[in-house]
Scaffold this motif. Structure first.
Motif, PDB file in Angstrom:
ATOM      1  N   ASP A   1       0.799  -1.223   0.000  1.00 56.27           N
ATOM      2  CA  ASP A   1       0.000   0.000   0.000  1.00 56.27           C
ATOM      3  C   ASP A   1       0.829   1.269   0.000  1.00 56.27           C
ATOM      4  N   SER A   2       2.139   1.140   0.161  1.00 59.99           N
ATOM      5  CA  SER A   2       2.972   2.327   0.237  1.00 59.99           C
ATOM      6  C   SER A   2       4.347   2.048  -0.346  1.00 59.99           C
ATOM      7  N   LEU A   3       4.904   3.061  -1.008  1.00 64.22           N
ATOM      8  CA  LEU A   3       6.302   3.012  -1.384  1.00 64.22           C
ATOM      9  C   LEU A   3       7.160   3.115  -0.126  1.00 64.22           C
ATOM     10  N   SER A   4       8.458   2.897  -0.281  1.00 62.65           N
ATOM     11  CA  SER A   4       9.401   3.142   0.796  1.00 62.65           C
ATOM     12  C   SER A   4       9.961   4.566   0.666  1.00 62.65           C
ATOM     13  N   GLU A   5      10.744   4.978   1.648  1.00 58.34           N
ATOM     14  CA  GLU A   5      11.508   6.213   1.515  1.00 58.34           C
ATOM     15  C   GLU A   5      12.502   6.069   0.358  1.00 58.34           C
ATOM     16  N   PRO A   6      13.033   7.164  -0.157  1.00 62.40           N
ATOM     17  CA  PRO A   6      13.919   7.079  -1.329  1.00 62.40           C
ATOM     18  C   PRO A   6      15.101   6.138  -1.166  1.00 62.40           C
ATOM     19  N   ASP A   7      15.622   5.995   0.062  1.00 61.85           N
ATOM     20  CA  ASP A   7      16.761   5.109   0.268  1.00 61.85           C
ATOM     21  C   ASP A   7      16.343   3.687   0.644  1.00 61.85           C
ATOM     22  N   GLY A   8      15.041   3.401   0.558  1.00 64.27           N
ATOM     23  CA  GLY A   8      14.540   2.069   0.882  1.00 64.27           C
ATOM     24  C   GLY A   8      14.460   1.168  -0.342  1.00 64.27           C
ATOM     25  N   PRO A   9      13.867  -0.024  -0.190  1.00 66.33           N
ATOM     26  CA  PRO A   9      13.862  -1.000  -1.272  1.00 66.33           C
ATOM     27  C   PRO A   9      12.797  -0.771  -2.342  1.00 66.33           C
ATOM     28  N   ALA A  10      11.811   0.107  -2.070  1.00 68.83           N
ATOM     29  CA  ALA A  10      10.697   0.295  -3.008  1.00 68.83           C
ATOM     30  C   ALA A  10      10.351   1.768  -3.159  1.00 68.83           C
ATOM     31  N   PRO A  11      11.291   2.590  -3.620  1.00 66.05           N
ATOM     32  CA  PRO A  11      11.023   4.026  -3.725  1.00 66.05           C
ATOM     33  C   PRO A  11      10.149   4.402  -4.913  1.00 66.05           C
ATOM     34  N   THR A  12       9.948   3.488  -5.857  1.00 67.77           N
ATOM     35  CA  THR A  12       9.086   3.708  -7.012  1.00 67.77           C
ATOM     36  C   THR A  12       8.184   2.497  -7.194  1.00 67.77           C
ATOM     37  N   TYR A  13       7.162   2.653  -8.031  1.00 66.95           N
ATOM     38  CA  TYR A  13       6.262   1.529  -8.280  1.00 66.95           C
ATOM     39  C   TYR A  13       6.995   0.360  -8.939  1.00 66.95           C
ATOM     40  N   LEU A  14       7.797   0.631  -9.946  1.00 71.38           N
ATOM     41  CA  LEU A  14       8.517  -0.453 -10.602  1.00 71.38           C
ATOM     42  C   LEU A  14       9.485  -1.126  -9.640  1.00 71.38           C
ATOM     43  N   ALA A  15      10.127  -0.347  -8.778  1.00 69.82           N
ATOM     44  CA  ALA A  15      11.009  -0.938  -7.776  1.00 69.82           C
ATOM     45  C   ALA A  15      10.217  -1.783  -6.786  1.00 69.82           C
ATOM     46  N   LEU A  16       9.003  -1.342  -6.421  1.00 76.35           N
ATOM     47  CA  LEU A  16       8.148  -2.123  -5.525  1.00 76.35           C
ATOM     48  C   LEU A  16       7.822  -3.480  -6.141  1.00 76.35           C
ATOM     49  N   ILE A  17       7.430  -3.484  -7.407  1.00 70.93           N
ATOM     50  CA  ILE A  17       7.097  -4.742  -8.077  1.00 70.93           C
ATOM     51  C   ILE A  17       8.315  -5.667  -8.106  1.00 70.93           C
ATOM     52  N   ALA A  18       9.464  -5.140  -8.504  1.00 63.27           N
ATOM     53  CA  ALA A  18      10.674  -5.961  -8.579  1.00 63.27           C
ATOM     54  C   ALA A  18      11.079  -6.471  -7.204  1.00 63.27           C
ATOM     55  N   HIS A  19      10.981  -5.609  -6.192  1.00 63.56           N
ATOM     56  CA  HIS A  19      11.348  -5.983  -4.827  1.00 63.56           C
ATOM     57  C   HIS A  19      10.457  -7.103  -4.308  1.00 63.56           C
ATOM     58  N   ASP A  20       9.142  -6.969  -4.480  1.00 65.24           N
ATOM     59  CA  ASP A  20       8.233  -8.004  -3.988  1.00 65.24           C
ATOM     60  C   ASP A  20       8.471  -9.331  -4.703  1.00 65.24           C
ATOM     61  N   ILE A  21       8.689  -9.278  -5.999  1.00 58.47           N
ATOM     62  CA  ILE A  21       8.957 -10.520  -6.729  1.00 58.47           C
ATOM     63  C   ILE A  21      10.256 -11.149  -6.252  1.00 58.47           C
ATOM     64  N   ASP A  22      11.280 -10.356  -6.017  1.00 60.81           N
ATOM     65  CA  ASP A  22      12.537 -10.874  -5.488  1.00 60.81           C
ATOM     66  C   ASP A  22      12.298 -11.596  -4.158  1.00 60.81           C
ATOM     67  N   ILE A  23      11.578 -10.940  -3.248  1.00 57.32           N
ATOM     68  CA  ILE A  23      11.340 -11.512  -1.918  1.00 57.32           C
ATOM     69  C   ILE A  23      10.547 -12.801  -2.020  1.00 57.32           C
ATOM     70  N   ILE A  24       9.502 -12.799  -2.839  1.00 56.72           N
ATOM     71  CA  ILE A  24       8.650 -13.989  -2.963  1.00 56.72           C
ATOM     72  C   ILE A  24       9.426 -15.162  -3.540  1.00 56.72           C
ATOM     73  N   LEU A  25      10.137 -14.935  -4.637  1.00 59.07           N
ATOM     74  CA  LEU A  25      10.848 -16.036  -5.266  1.00 59.07           C
ATOM     75  C   LEU A  25      11.982 -16.552  -4.372  1.00 59.07           C
ATOM     76  N   GLU A  26      12.729 -15.648  -3.781  1.00 68.38           N
ATOM     77  CA  GLU A  26      13.796 -16.083  -2.879  1.00 68.38           C
ATOM     78  C   GLU A  26      13.236 -16.813  -1.670  1.00 68.38           C
ATOM     79  N   GLY A  27      12.151 -16.272  -1.097  1.00 69.37           N
ATOM     80  CA  GLY A  27      11.570 -16.885   0.094  1.00 69.37           C
ATOM     81  C   GLY A  27      11.002 -18.269  -0.156  1.00 69.37           C
ATOM     82  N   LEU A  28      10.434 -18.476  -1.336  1.00 68.59           N
ATOM     83  CA  LEU A  28       9.850 -19.776  -1.663  1.00 68.59           C
ATOM     84  C   LEU A  28      10.853 -20.741  -2.277  1.00 68.59           C
ATOM     85  N   GLY A  29      12.071 -20.261  -2.528  1.00 67.19           N
ATOM     86  CA  GLY A  29      13.133 -21.177  -2.931  1.00 67.19           C
ATOM     87  C   GLY A  29      13.375 -21.276  -4.412  1.00 67.19           C
ATOM     88  N   ALA A  30      12.909 -20.290  -5.197  1.00 64.49           N
ATOM     89  CA  ALA A  30      13.126 -20.364  -6.640  1.00 64.49           C
ATOM     90  C   ALA A  30      14.575 -20.010  -6.994  1.00 64.49           C
TER      91      ALA A  30
END
Length: 295
Positions: A266-295
């Motif tokens: 529901d929110s971006l991160s601060e500029p120095d965080g992992p999701a400062p833009t929408y595209l960065a948010l999408i990439a960040h969440d996909i990274d976390i999901i795939l890494e967390g599930l073992g892909a």
């Protein structure tokens, strides 16, 4: 006069809104929260001034608008909301504004919430899916192009670039899910905000509660999620950055699996965080999901 009439109703209970930048002569596109504001910003480029009513990190579902929000809404040239209930708190302000209003979720085939107090209502978090995010981009391409027709070619080009990036992220997600053991193709989260992403990626979904505004889970939902984790032995369970993680952390401890609370929804991160833009948010969440599930 309008501000004075509603100031008593619009209390300052919510977190203060971001300070409005000075008017620089460009039309103002005003969005309800940071994620959709950034999508609009990517599409508009320099053709318009894009602002978010809420700050980074604010819980959007139960935000309470302030008198300052009314002033900013009345001064907007285009108002952008998500719709499907998540930002209906702006509707009374929009009714007082003369600006066009685009509801991004109008282009979405909604997935209904299946459990709890909100059962039967549409799940509002369509933008979390790259495919649905591309629909948002298209709606904004049209709306902002109509607002600034002299910049339409540049707006179209930016929208095409964002759409291509989202399509690439969606393909990366699907390929990653295909590498997972079928038993681990389950996304366990606190809020049920990933229904569209899960559907498009081929993931099953389990969550403690359907909407953040609806509470922190019931004994039945907690037991159900714990049962899914025990049965599937997913490597990681997740929580969103704007939610309270305690119950999910306990489920992870009891099951002996990892916990990751870094998903942004529901929110971006601060500029120095992992999701400062929408595209960065999408990439960040996909990274976390795939890494967390073992892909």
């Amino acid at each position: 006069m309008a501000v004075a009439c509603v100031a008593a109703a619009l209390t300052g209970c919510a977190s203060p809104a971001p300070a409005a930048p000075e008017d620089d002569g460009r039309p103002l596109v005003l969005a309800t929260f940071t994620v959709i504001a950034d999508i609009a910003r990517e599409v508009a480029g320099d053709a318009a001034r894009v602002e978010s009513l809420t700050r980074v990190g604010v819980e959007v579902h139960d935000y309470e608008p302030t008198p300052g929000d009314l002033v900013r809404t009345e001064g907007a040239d285009l108002v952008v909301t998500n719709g499907m209930g998540i930002d209906d708190w702006l509707l009374t302000l929009v009714e007082r504004a003369d600006a066009p209003h685009v509801v991004l979720s109008d282009v979405v085939d909604p997935i209904p919430i299946e459990t709890g107090h909100y059962a039967g209502n549409p799940n509002a978090h369509a933008w979390v899916s790259p495919a649905e995010g591309a629909r948002y981009v298209e709606a904004l391409r049209v709306a902002i192009g109509d607002l600034v027709p002299a910049e339409r070619d540049a707006i179209d080009a930016r929208a095409a670039a964002v759409t291509a990036a989202l399509e690439a992220e969606g393909e990366r997600l699907r390929e990653g899910v295909e590498r997972l053991p079928e038993q681990h193709r389950v996304l366990v989260t606190c809020e049920g905000a990933f229904s569209y992403l899960a559907r498009d990626a081929g993931l099953a979904e389990a969550s403690l509660w359907p909407v953040n505004a609806g509470g922190q889970g019931t004994p039945q939902s907690i037991a159900a999620v714990a049962g899914v984790v025990a049965e599937t032995r997913v490597p990681t369970v997740f929580c969103e950055s704007t939610t309270h993680p305690g119950t999910q952390q306990q489920i992870a401890r009891n099951a002996g699996v990892r916990f990751d609370g870094g998903l942004h929804v529901d929110s971006l991160s601060e500029p120095d965080g992992p999701a400062p833009t929408y595209l960065a948010l999408i990439a960040h969440d996909i990274d976390i999901i795939l890494e967390g599930l073992g892909a």
